[in-house]
Design a protein around this motif. Structure first.
Motif, PDB file in Angstrom:
ATOM      1  N   GLN A  27       0.816  -1.211   0.000  1.00 49.29           N
ATOM      2  CA  GLN A  27       0.000   0.000   0.000  1.00 49.29           C
ATOM      3  C   GLN A  27       0.847   1.257   0.000  1.00 49.29           C
ATOM      4  O   GLN A  27       0.525   2.245  -0.658  1.00 49.29           O
ATOM      5  N   LEU A  28       1.958   1.226   0.725  1.00 50.49           N
ATOM      6  CA  LEU A  28       2.826   2.405   0.813  1.00 50.49           C
ATOM      7  C   LEU A  28       3.481   2.740  -0.519  1.00 50.49           C
ATOM      8  O   LEU A  28       4.053   3.831  -0.673  1.00 50.49           O
ATOM      9  N   GLN A  29       3.395   1.824  -1.489  1.00 48.81           N
ATOM     10  CA  GLN A  29       3.935   2.103  -2.814  1.00 48.81           C
ATOM     11  C   GLN A  29       2.961   2.893  -3.690  1.00 48.81           C
ATOM     12  O   GLN A  29       3.324   3.344  -4.770  1.00 48.81           O
ATOM     13  N   ARG A  30       1.723   3.054  -3.222  1.00 47.57           N
ATOM     14  CA  ARG A  30       0.752   3.820  -3.991  1.00 47.57           C
ATOM     15  C   ARG A  30       1.161   5.295  -4.024  1.00 47.57           C
ATOM     16  O   ARG A  30       1.703   5.829  -3.059  1.00 47.57           O
ATOM     17  N   LYS A  31       0.890   5.920  -5.127  1.00 51.64           N
ATOM     18  CA  LYS A  31       1.430   7.250  -5.417  1.00 51.64           C
ATOM     19  C   LYS A  31       1.148   8.259  -4.313  1.00 51.64           C
ATOM     20  O   LYS A  31       2.046   8.976  -3.857  1.00 51.64           O
ATOM     21  N   HIS A  32      -0.102   8.324  -3.847  1.00 52.08           N
ATOM     22  CA  HIS A  32      -0.443   9.360  -2.869  1.00 52.08           C
ATOM     23  C   HIS A  32       0.135   9.059  -1.489  1.00 52.08           C
ATOM     24  O   HIS A  32       0.296   9.959  -0.664  1.00 52.08           O
ATOM     25  N   LEU A  33       0.469   7.802  -1.211  1.00 48.66           N
ATOM     26  CA  LEU A  33       1.052   7.458   0.087  1.00 48.66           C
ATOM     27  C   LEU A  33       2.574   7.558   0.074  1.00 48.66           C
ATOM     28  O   LEU A  33       3.197   7.792   1.112  1.00 48.66           O
ATOM     29  N   LYS A  34       3.185   7.380  -1.098  1.00 45.21           N
ATOM     30  CA  LYS A  34       4.643   7.502  -1.205  1.00 45.21           C
ATOM     31  C   LYS A  34       5.105   8.924  -0.893  1.00 45.21           C
ATOM     32  O   LYS A  34       6.254   9.152  -0.533  1.00 45.21           O
ATOM     33  N   LYS A  35       4.175   9.890  -1.012  1.00 42.05           N
ATOM     34  CA  LYS A  35       4.531  11.293  -0.750  1.00 42.05           C
ATOM     35  C   LYS A  35       4.712  11.571   0.740  1.00 42.05           C
ATOM     36  O   LYS A  35       5.316  12.572   1.126  1.00 42.05           O
ATOM     37  N   LEU A  36       4.162  10.693   1.588  1.00 43.93           N
ATOM     38  CA  LEU A  36       4.285  10.904   3.030  1.00 43.93           C
ATOM     39  C   LEU A  36       5.734  10.715   3.472  1.00 43.93           C
ATOM     40  O   LEU A  36       6.467   9.885   2.933  1.00 43.93           O
ATOM     41  N   SER A  37       6.124  11.469   4.471  1.00 47.83           N
ATOM     42  CA  SER A  37       7.468  11.288   5.040  1.00 47.83           C
ATOM     43  C   SER A  37       7.516   9.962   5.787  1.00 47.83           C
ATOM     44  O   SER A  37       6.471   9.380   6.133  1.00 47.83           O
ATOM     45  N   LYS A  38       8.723   9.511   6.058  1.00 45.15           N
ATOM     46  CA  LYS A  38       8.882   8.258   6.789  1.00 45.15           C
ATOM     47  C   LYS A  38       8.239   8.352   8.163  1.00 45.15           C
ATOM     48  O   LYS A  38       7.586   7.407   8.627  1.00 45.15           O
ATOM     49  N   THR A  39       8.371   9.518   8.802  1.00 42.62           N
ATOM     50  CA  THR A  39       7.774   9.724  10.128  1.00 42.62           C
ATOM     51  C   THR A  39       6.261   9.618  10.060  1.00 42.62           C
ATOM     52  O   THR A  39       5.627   8.957  10.902  1.00 42.62           O
ATOM     53  N   TRP A  61      -6.698   0.965   3.580  1.00 37.08           N
ATOM     54  CA  TRP A  61      -6.107   0.114   4.608  1.00 37.08           C
ATOM     55  C   TRP A  61      -7.003  -1.023   5.091  1.00 37.08           C
ATOM     56  O   TRP A  61      -6.691  -1.697   6.074  1.00 37.08           O
ATOM     57  N   SER A  62      -8.123  -1.283   4.407  1.00 41.72           N
ATOM     58  CA  SER A  62      -9.045  -2.322   4.883  1.00 41.72           C
ATOM     59  C   SER A  62      -8.394  -3.706   4.890  1.00 41.72           C
ATOM     60  O   SER A  62      -8.563  -4.474   5.841  1.00 41.72           O
ATOM     61  N   HIS A  63      -7.622  -4.032   3.843  1.00 42.81           N
ATOM     62  CA  HIS A  63      -7.016  -5.362   3.768  1.00 42.81           C
ATOM     63  C   HIS A  63      -5.930  -5.530   4.830  1.00 42.81           C
ATOM     64  O   HIS A  63      -5.833  -6.585   5.463  1.00 42.81           O
ATOM     65  N   THR A  64      -5.119  -4.506   5.034  1.00 39.83           N
ATOM     66  CA  THR A  64      -4.081  -4.568   6.067  1.00 39.83           C
ATOM     67  C   THR A  64      -4.714  -4.718   7.434  1.00 39.83           C
ATOM     68  O   THR A  64      -4.270  -5.520   8.270  1.00 39.83           O
ATOM     69  N   ALA A  65      -5.780  -3.940   7.693  1.00 40.09           N
ATOM     70  CA  ALA A  65      -6.459  -4.018   8.982  1.00 40.09           C
ATOM     71  C   ALA A  65      -7.034  -5.410   9.216  1.00 40.09           C
ATOM     72  O   ALA A  65      -6.921  -5.966  10.318  1.00 40.09           O
ATOM     73  N   ALA A  66      -7.650  -5.980   8.181  1.00 40.64           N
ATOM     74  CA  ALA A  66      -8.227  -7.319   8.324  1.00 40.64           C
ATOM     75  C   ALA A  66      -7.155  -8.358   8.632  1.00 40.64           C
ATOM     76  O   ALA A  66      -7.373  -9.291   9.411  1.00 40.64           O
ATOM     77  N   ALA A  67      -5.967  -8.187   8.037  1.00 38.80           N
ATOM     78  CA  ALA A  67      -4.872  -9.130   8.276  1.00 38.80           C
ATOM     79  C   ALA A  67      -4.319  -9.014   9.686  1.00 38.80           C
ATOM     80  O   ALA A  67      -3.691  -9.956  10.192  1.00 38.80           O
TER      81      ALA A  67
END
Length: 466
Positions: A27-39, A61-67
């Protein structure tokens, strides 16, 4: 990139081992999330980890949350056994019958059939065919996903085999690899588009499997897997091979999806068993619904493994054809240990599992091998509804591997091979011809299921082993 998180970062944050880590990283590879800083990424993942239920309806984040949540434990009882057809019942061991009876009690089971080469396996018996309602059962597919037979016919006379036995033996040694030892060296590796498939990147479990698949492509497994030269006898003019009646030199191979298929099978069987808890006698028949994320994930991975198995055979036959200096006149290929989306005669849509069973739809070609000293048969399916358009995938085992090793002797097997004019490279006592049922008896039990177009008689056989 400086803000690229890795698996260890998530583990340090408290993420448990398993699917949640892979899903979050994807998920973090998605374009709008890659813009977030590491923090900010770590802070967001911390929130999800602390309260996964709050993110179950979140678009990202529904799939990650379910996992991250414990899977719902589904204790499922068995239903009344449904009827099924058995072909060659008098030649099938009670253990295989018992396993099929259990499979026919699953709530998702729609129909089933048992082939004349059937014998005991894990979950569904080898030789079992099971149609399920919108569900796929990893152990009804089998561990060696997409295992298959492939036959090439060459415009060479049978005398070629006798005149060049040692040359053909060397061709097999030089151009085939078996077992878990090294594959072909770098300069001899062949590429294939299957290694570039998106599933290696999009399915978290497969992300570290591409390297092994690339190393093993074009090789064969151990056990009953083989590559052999033999004589093809085309016996009917009414054939779809496009060749006249007569005899030809042929190459027959039997192998599957190697380490890739085995890892997929074991991983998703474990997840299926966690998702639905069945009584002890049926526990290996746990299923994944095709309307679930895990079911779709397994389906994609299964199809990738099947295509990979086909690619391995394509490379085996490509290498041998080149070494012979010949182009095949015709090819036949079929697979088992797989699941298909099919429609039954009554119109119901089902998932048909064929574990050690050959597809035999109307007009579908296949190969049913015998043993090292018995012919295999080129067949055309008749599409018989009672068999779920299936036939046997071989002669089937008469002895277990353990029994064969205990009761058969090396000298006895070598004499048997010599009497039939067969040269064996590698192999073990557990694969001795005497460990298998009589292929003629098996074929007689399924005359209504297939038409025979010709035969293949092995002459030079290579299997795993020195």
């Amino acid at each position: 990139m400086a803000n690229l998180l890795r698996g260890n970062d998530l583990r340090q944050l408290g993420f448990p081992e398993g699917r949640a880590i892979g899903l979050a990283l994807a998920q973090l590879q998605r374009k709008h999330l890659k813009k977030l800083s590491k923090t900010d990424q770590i802070a967001l993942l911390g929130q999800i980890l602390a309260a996964p239920k709050d993110f179950l309806t979140h678009l990202d984040w529904s799939h990650t949350a379910a996992a991250l949540l414990p899977p719902p434990s589904r204790h499922i009882g068995l239903a009344e056994r449904k009827d099924y057809a058995v072909f060659g019942a008098e030649h099938i061991e009670p253990g295989a019958i018992h396993q099929m009876e259990t499979a026919m009690k699953l709530p998702v089971t729609v129909a089933g059939a048992l082939m004349p080469d059937a014998h005991h396996g894990y979950g569904l018996p080898i030789g079992g065919v099971l149609a399920a309602d919108n569900a796929v059962i990893p152990y009804a597919v089998g561990v060696d996903i997409g295992c298959r037979m492939a036959l090439s016919l060459f415009d060479l006379p049978p005398a070629y085999m006798e005149q060049r036995t040692q040359e053909l033996r060397k061709i097999l040694l030089d151009n085939t690899r078996f077992g878990n030892r090294d594959g072909f060296q770098h300069g001899r590796k062949l590429g294939h588009e299957v290694l570039e498939r998106d599933e290696f990147a999009s399915i978290p479990f497969l992300k570290n499997k591409q390297a092994t698949a690339a190393a093993q492509i074009g090789t064969s497994g151990s056990g009953n897997h083989f590559v052999e030269f033999g004589i093809v006898d085309v016996t009917t003019e009414a054939n779809e091979l496009g060749v006249p009646v007569g005899q030809y030199v042929g190459v027959l191979s039997h192998s599957g999806s190697r380490g890739l298929g085995a890892s997929v099978a074991n991983h998703y069987t474990k997840l299926a068993m966690e998702q639905c808890t069945l009584p002890a006698e049926a526990r290996y028949l746990a299923w994944l619904g095709l309307d679930t994320e895990l079911g779709q994930e397994y389906w994609a991975a299964m199809n990738l493994a099947g295509d990979y198995a086909s690619a391995c055979h394509a490379q085996i036959h490509q290498r041998l054809a080149k070494a012979l200096g010949q182009r095949p006149l015709a090819k036949v290929e079929n697979h088992h240990n797989f699941a298909w989306k099919e429609t039954l005669a009554d119109g119901r849509e089902v998932i048909t599992h064929r574990k050690g069973a050959t597809p035999a739809g109307a007009g579908v070609l296949g190969i049913i091998p015998g043993s090292m000293t018995a012919p295999g048969f080129i067949v055309r399916g008749r599409g018989v509804a009672a068999s779920l358009a299936s036939a046997s995938h071989g002669a089937g085992r008469l002895m277990s591997r353990t029994r064969a090793k205990a009761e058969l002797g090396e000298a006895e097997v070598r004499r048997h091979l010599a009497a039939h004019g067969v040269e064996l490279i590698g192999g073990g006592l557990d694969e001795a011809p005497m460990a298998y049922k009589d292929i003629h008896t098996v074929m007689a039990s399924q005359q209504e299921l297939v038409d025979v177009l010709g035969s293949f008689t092995p002459k030079i056989v290579r299997m795993d082993g020195a």
